[in-house]
Design a protein around this motif. Structure first.
Motif, short mmCIF file in Angstrom:
data_model
loop_
_atom_site.label_atom_id
_atom_site.label_comp_id
_atom_site.label_asym_id
_atom_site.label_seq_id
_atom_site.Cartn_x
_atom_site.Cartn_y
_atom_site.Cartn_z
N TRP A 104 69.47 10.87 84.13
CA TRP A 104 68.14 11.49 84.19
C TRP A 104 67.53 11.48 85.58
O TRP A 104 66.82 12.42 85.95
CB TRP A 104 67.20 10.76 83.23
CG TRP A 104 67.47 11.07 81.78
CD1 TRP A 104 68.50 11.82 81.29
CD2 TRP A 104 66.72 10.63 80.66
NE1 TRP A 104 68.43 11.87 79.92
CE2 TRP A 104 67.36 11.16 79.50
CE3 TRP A 104 65.59 9.83 80.50
CZ2 TRP A 104 66.88 10.90 78.22
CZ3 TRP A 104 65.12 9.58 79.22
CH2 TRP A 104 65.75 10.12 78.10
N TRP A 125 64.41 14.41 85.91
CA TRP A 125 63.10 13.91 86.33
C TRP A 125 62.35 14.95 87.15
O TRP A 125 61.14 15.13 86.98
CB TRP A 125 63.30 12.63 87.14
CG TRP A 125 62.01 11.93 87.47
CD1 TRP A 125 61.37 11.89 88.67
CD2 TRP A 125 61.20 11.16 86.57
NE1 TRP A 125 60.23 11.14 88.58
CE2 TRP A 125 60.09 10.68 87.31
CE3 TRP A 125 61.31 10.81 85.23
CZ2 TRP A 125 59.11 9.89 86.74
CZ3 TRP A 125 60.32 10.03 84.66
CH2 TRP A 125 59.23 9.57 85.41
N LEU A 128 61.09 17.67 84.94
CA LEU A 128 59.88 17.27 84.21
C LEU A 128 58.64 17.53 85.05
O LEU A 128 57.58 17.90 84.52
CB LEU A 128 59.95 15.79 83.83
CG LEU A 128 61.01 15.39 82.82
CD1 LEU A 128 60.95 13.89 82.55
CD2 LEU A 128 60.85 16.16 81.52
N LEU A 131 57.95 21.17 84.68
CA LEU A 131 57.38 21.45 83.36
C LEU A 131 55.92 21.01 83.29
O LEU A 131 55.09 21.69 82.68
CB LEU A 131 58.21 20.73 82.29
CG LEU A 131 57.81 20.97 80.83
CD1 LEU A 131 57.95 22.44 80.47
CD2 LEU A 131 58.65 20.11 79.91
N ASN A 132 55.61 19.90 83.92
CA ASN A 132 54.24 19.38 83.86
C ASN A 132 53.27 20.23 84.67
O ASN A 132 52.11 20.39 84.29
CB ASN A 132 54.21 17.94 84.39
CG ASN A 132 52.85 17.32 84.30
OD1 ASN A 132 52.25 17.23 83.23
ND2 ASN A 132 52.32 16.88 85.44
N THR A 148 55.25 14.15 87.17
CA THR A 148 55.80 14.34 85.82
C THR A 148 54.75 14.14 84.75
O THR A 148 54.94 14.57 83.62
CB THR A 148 56.96 13.37 85.58
OG1 THR A 148 56.49 12.02 85.78
CG2 THR A 148 58.11 13.64 86.54
N TYR A 151 54.94 13.78 80.61
CA TYR A 151 56.38 13.91 80.36
C TYR A 151 57.14 12.72 80.95
O TYR A 151 58.12 12.25 80.37
CB TYR A 151 56.91 15.21 80.97
CG TYR A 151 56.36 16.44 80.30
CD1 TYR A 151 56.79 16.82 79.03
CD2 TYR A 151 55.39 17.22 80.93
CE1 TYR A 151 56.27 17.96 78.41
CE2 TYR A 151 54.87 18.36 80.32
CZ TYR A 151 55.32 18.72 79.06
OH TYR A 151 54.81 19.84 78.45
N LEU A 154 56.70 9.76 78.61
CA LEU A 154 57.56 9.91 77.44
C LEU A 154 59.02 9.64 77.79
O LEU A 154 59.77 9.07 76.98
CB LEU A 154 57.40 11.32 76.86
CG LEU A 154 56.03 11.66 76.27
CD1 LEU A 154 55.99 13.12 75.83
CD2 LEU A 154 55.72 10.74 75.09
N ALA A 155 59.44 10.03 78.99
CA ALA A 155 60.83 9.79 79.41
C ALA A 155 61.10 8.29 79.51
O ALA A 155 62.15 7.81 79.06
CB ALA A 155 61.10 10.47 80.75
N PHE A 183 63.79 13.19 72.69
CA PHE A 183 63.12 13.58 73.93
C PHE A 183 63.83 14.77 74.56
O PHE A 183 63.18 15.74 74.99
CB PHE A 183 63.09 12.40 74.90
CG PHE A 183 62.51 12.74 76.25
CD1 PHE A 183 61.15 12.92 76.42
CD2 PHE A 183 63.34 12.90 77.35
CE1 PHE A 183 60.62 13.23 77.66
CE2 PHE A 183 62.83 13.21 78.59
CZ PHE A 183 61.46 13.38 78.75
N ILE A 187 62.19 18.43 75.22
CA ILE A 187 62.11 19.02 76.56
C ILE A 187 62.84 20.35 76.59
O ILE A 187 62.37 21.33 77.20
CB ILE A 187 62.70 18.05 77.60
CG1 ILE A 187 61.80 16.82 77.73
CG2 ILE A 187 62.86 18.74 78.95
CD1 ILE A 187 60.38 17.13 78.14
N ALA A 190 60.65 22.91 75.03
CA ALA A 190 59.51 23.23 75.89
C ALA A 190 59.92 24.19 77.01
O ALA A 190 59.21 25.14 77.32
CB ALA A 190 58.93 21.94 76.48
#
Length: 258
Positions: A104, A125, A128, A131-132, A148, A151, A154-155, A183, A187, A190
């Motif tokens: 990750w 990472w 994320l 995405l954020n 992040t 997210y 949550l990771a 998770f 993701i 998403a």
């Protein structure tokens, strides 16, 4: 017989004083002090005693030796804690968690072939962060990922999930092994939703300005661009370890419930 001690008083104004195993012993330079450097307060020394317990020699302990001894003590402590952790959590969980963290944080989850000789990638990472901040996976190519946010929280929680069953006695805690897989699925959905939304908006804009032909052209160009995307080593490793954790967690849960 040698014992480790500490200088309490130097010999500049009279006899020195050293404490060894809680007992204080006076000493002088002549006949007792055996080092080239002068004794100093708080200096660590090796004290030598005869058969009846009388102090007969003092040797200054070099700083390099003290550093090595402290390093050795630290390594012993780390090994002891590591052994306790392995005994408590199991080697499989520790190794799996380490592999998942590597997948990750360090390895590429997605790779993109820009030209025949140029490929770039992003770790989960970093994705994320994209995405954020934007929800657009394409932004990863330009490195526009930011914090992040939730997210990232949550990771970390998902990464710690497989260890939960070793601290919580309830059989349902075994299901926390499924958190990494859940998770990844969340993701993935998403990102898919974000990409689908971006494509829909782009095609709608193209249709508004150029009609169906322009929309079809945008769709064809997008499909061609998506072929350049591929799953990286981190993506495969993360999925494999997450599946392993989920399978073992469900099996252990069923075994405890049975």
């Amino acid at each position: 017989m040698k014992q480790r001690g500490t200088i309490l008083r130097d010999t500049r104004t009279g006899p020195g004083l050293v404490i060894v195993d809680g007992r204080q012993h006076p000493f002088t330079l002549e006949g007792i002090w055996r080092s080239g450097e002068a004794p100093a307060v708080n200096m660590t020394v090796d004290a030598q005693f005869n058969e009846v317990g009388t102090l007969i020699a003092l040797f200054a302990v070099p700083e390099a030796q003290l550093a090595r001894e402290k390093a050795d003590e630290a390594m012993v402590a780390v090994k002891a804690r590591g052994s306790q952790l392995v005994a408590r959590m199991g080697m499989g969980t520790l190794v799996g968690t380490g592999l998942l963290a590597t997948a990750w944080f360090a390895l590429n989850t997605v790779s993109v072939q820009l030209t025949p000789g140029m490929k770039i990638g992003m770790s989960l990472w970093k994705l994320l962060g994209v995405l954020n901040t934007s929800g657009d996976a394409m932004a990863a190519l330009s490195g526009n990922g930011g914090s992040t946010g939730m997210y990232g929280v949550l990771a970390i929680a998902a990464l710690a999930g497989p260890a939960a069953s070793y601290f919580v006695r309830d059989a349902r805690a075994q299901l926390a092994n499924c958190l990494p897989l859940l998770f990844l699925l969340g993701i993935g959905m998403a990102f898919y939703a974000g990409i689908s939304s971006s494509l829909s908006q782009t095609q709608s804009a193209a249709m508004a300005f150029g009609g169906n032909a322009a929309a079809d052209m945008v769709g064809a160009m997008t499909r061609e661009a998506m072929r350049a995307f591929s799953i990286g080593v981190g993506g495969y490793l993360g999925c494999a370890v997450s599946l392993y954790f989920a399978a073992t967690g469900v099996l252990k849960f069923l075994a405890k419930r049975g």
